[in-house]
Design an enzyme around this catalytic site. Structure first.
Site, PDB file in Angstrom:
ATOM      1  N   HIS A   1      -4.864   9.512   0.714  1.00 41.97           N
ATOM      2  CA  HIS A   1      -5.053   8.527   1.866  1.00 41.97           C
ATOM      3  C   HIS A   1      -5.681   9.284   3.016  1.00 41.97           C
ATOM      4  O   HIS A   1      -5.246   9.252   4.196  1.00 41.97           O
ATOM      5  CB  HIS A   1      -3.548   8.255   2.117  1.00 41.97           C
ATOM      6  CG  HIS A   1      -3.365   6.979   3.037  1.00 41.97           C
ATOM      7  ND1 HIS A   1      -3.770   6.798   4.374  1.00 41.97           N
ATOM      8  CD2 HIS A   1      -2.952   5.505   2.531  1.00 41.97           C
ATOM      9  CE1 HIS A   1      -3.605   5.589   4.716  1.00 41.97           C
ATOM     10  NE2 HIS A   1      -3.177   4.892   4.035  1.00 41.97           N
TER      11      HIS A   1
ATOM     12  N   HIS B   1      -6.021   3.296  -4.033  1.00 44.85           N
ATOM     13  CA  HIS B   1      -5.939   3.658  -2.826  1.00 44.85           C
ATOM     14  C   HIS B   1      -6.371   5.029  -2.149  1.00 44.85           C
ATOM     15  O   HIS B   1      -5.778   5.574  -1.299  1.00 44.85           O
ATOM     16  CB  HIS B   1      -4.687   3.327  -2.100  1.00 44.85           C
ATOM     17  CG  HIS B   1      -4.508   2.734  -0.698  1.00 44.85           C
ATOM     18  ND1 HIS B   1      -5.568   2.191   0.098  1.00 44.85           N
ATOM     19  CD2 HIS B   1      -3.439   2.879   0.315  1.00 44.85           C
ATOM     20  CE1 HIS B   1      -5.291   2.126   1.244  1.00 44.85           C
ATOM     21  NE2 HIS B   1      -3.983   2.628   1.401  1.00 44.85           N
TER      22      HIS B   1
ATOM     23  N   HIS C   1       3.783  -2.285   3.031  1.00 41.90           N
ATOM     24  CA  HIS C   1       3.717  -1.082   2.741  1.00 41.90           C
ATOM     25  C   HIS C   1       4.941  -0.754   1.676  1.00 41.90           C
ATOM     26  O   HIS C   1       6.139  -1.146   2.120  1.00 41.90           O
ATOM     27  CB  HIS C   1       3.472  -0.021   3.657  1.00 41.90           C
ATOM     28  CG  HIS C   1       2.390  -0.007   4.480  1.00 41.90           C
ATOM     29  ND1 HIS C   1       2.100  -0.835   5.295  1.00 41.90           N
ATOM     30  CD2 HIS C   1       1.087   0.708   4.384  1.00 41.90           C
ATOM     31  CE1 HIS C   1       0.732  -0.764   5.723  1.00 41.90           C
ATOM     32  NE2 HIS C   1       0.246   0.225   5.104  1.00 41.90           N
TER      33      HIS C   1
ATOM     34  N   ASP D   1       0.727  -1.363   0.006  1.00 45.31           N
ATOM     35  CA  ASP D   1       0.044  -0.079  -0.083  1.00 45.31           C
ATOM     36  C   ASP D   1       0.921   1.461   0.008  1.00 45.31           C
ATOM     37  O   ASP D   1       2.046   1.305   0.617  1.00 45.31           O
ATOM     38  CB  ASP D   1      -0.778  -0.075   1.204  1.00 45.31           C
ATOM     39  CG  ASP D   1      -2.202  -0.833   0.984  1.00 45.31           C
ATOM     40  OD1 ASP D   1      -2.094  -1.550   0.060  1.00 45.31           O
ATOM     41  OD2 ASP D   1      -2.957  -0.754   1.941  1.00 45.31           O
TER      42      ASP D   1
END
Length: 282
Positions: free
Chosen positions: A157, A153, A247, A102
């Site tokens: 964020h 995503h 990540h 991510d």
């Protein structure tokens, strides 16, 4: 074990997994309907061997039916169903797992992750943030070339539960536009930042043709707990159907890069098939 012996063993595993995928894709769940998941014909093998091997951790509050596949995602031929919970895990024949990363792409860390995945001929999923992707579109193009899946995503964020519907739409649509430009197609998967989903996110994601995907095992690598801790969390949580969250951006991700170099060959040597989910429709 010498490197050539390791690669020979891994090549046999990959070849066996590919044969199972070609022969057994019927054992997966279609995302379009039905209340009962289609389970693999053969019982799933035991979890990753280790001193504290255990069953898959319970994924906090979500109860979902799985879906999986072995081929790259294709454009959705039908309207995407509006769901009320994200998918947390996948099922396929054999010991199937999914690795996800991510918050990227980040030119300091993402290329190293892509290099490791390429070394072992493994595909993964990258849930990218638009504000990172727009300046690193070459990395999205490489993901497409290497057969990885790129998901949405959001742009910045944010915590979606604190945004208006119009703001969520902007975050998602703008990111999908960048992905389409660099990756070659609009994303078919969406992940809410922080795992904070709401009705608007599910509805808007479906309107844009995206399915929601969460995770089963959280490495918590963003806390920089140490390379060995990340490796242990992946290997202790490994089991058929697991989706691993890591990540490749959002901070110093050097531990995540090093951890992948350790646990990926271990998983492959233990018989796991690292794959990506394929969208299926009723």
């Amino acid at each position: 074990m010498k490197k050539d012996q390791l690669l020979t063993r891994r090549g046999a595993l990959i070849a066996g997994a590919a044969a199972l995928g070609a022969a057994g894709c019927a054992g997966v769940l279609a995302s379009g309907g039905g209340d009962e998941p289609v389970r693999p014909v053969a019982p799933a093998p035991a979890p990753f061997p280790g001193p504290q091997a255990s069953s898959v951790p319970e994924p906090s509050g979500y109860r979902l039916q799985p879906l999986t596949g072995y081929a790259p995602a294709r454009a959705a031929p039908h309207r995407t169903r509006v769901r009320h919970e994200p998918f947390l895990r996948v099922y396929g024949r054999g010991r199937t797992m999914v690795l996800t990363f991510d918050d990227g792409p980040d030119p300091r860390y993402t290329p190293h992750i892509l290099d490791t995945l390429a070394e072992y001929d493994v595909r993964a999923m990258f849930f990218v943030c638009g504000e990172m992707a727009v300046d690193n579109q070459d990395l999205l193009a490489r993901m497409a070339d290497d057969g990885h899946i790129v998901g949405n995503h959001t742009w910045t964020h944010p915590l979606l539960t604190q945004l208006k519907r119009s703001q969520i739409r902007w975050e998602m649509k703008r990111t999908s536009d960048v992905i389409e430009n660099a990756y070659g197609q609009r994303p078919l998967w969406f992940r809410a930042p922080y795992g904070a989903w709401n009705r608007a996110a599910f509805q808007l994601g479906a309107e844009m043709g995206m399915e929601p995907l969460a995770w089963t095992v959280d490495t918590l690598d963003w806390t920089t707990p140490g390379t060995r801790t990340i490796v242990d969390r992946v290997e202790d949580g490994a089991a058929p159907g697991v989706v691993v969250l890591s990540h490749d951006a959002g901070g110093n991700r050097s531990q995540s890069v090093r951890a992948l170099r350790h646990y990926l060959p271990d998983l492959l040597d233990s018989g796991y098939h690292i794959t990506v989910p394929r969208r299926r429709y009723a």
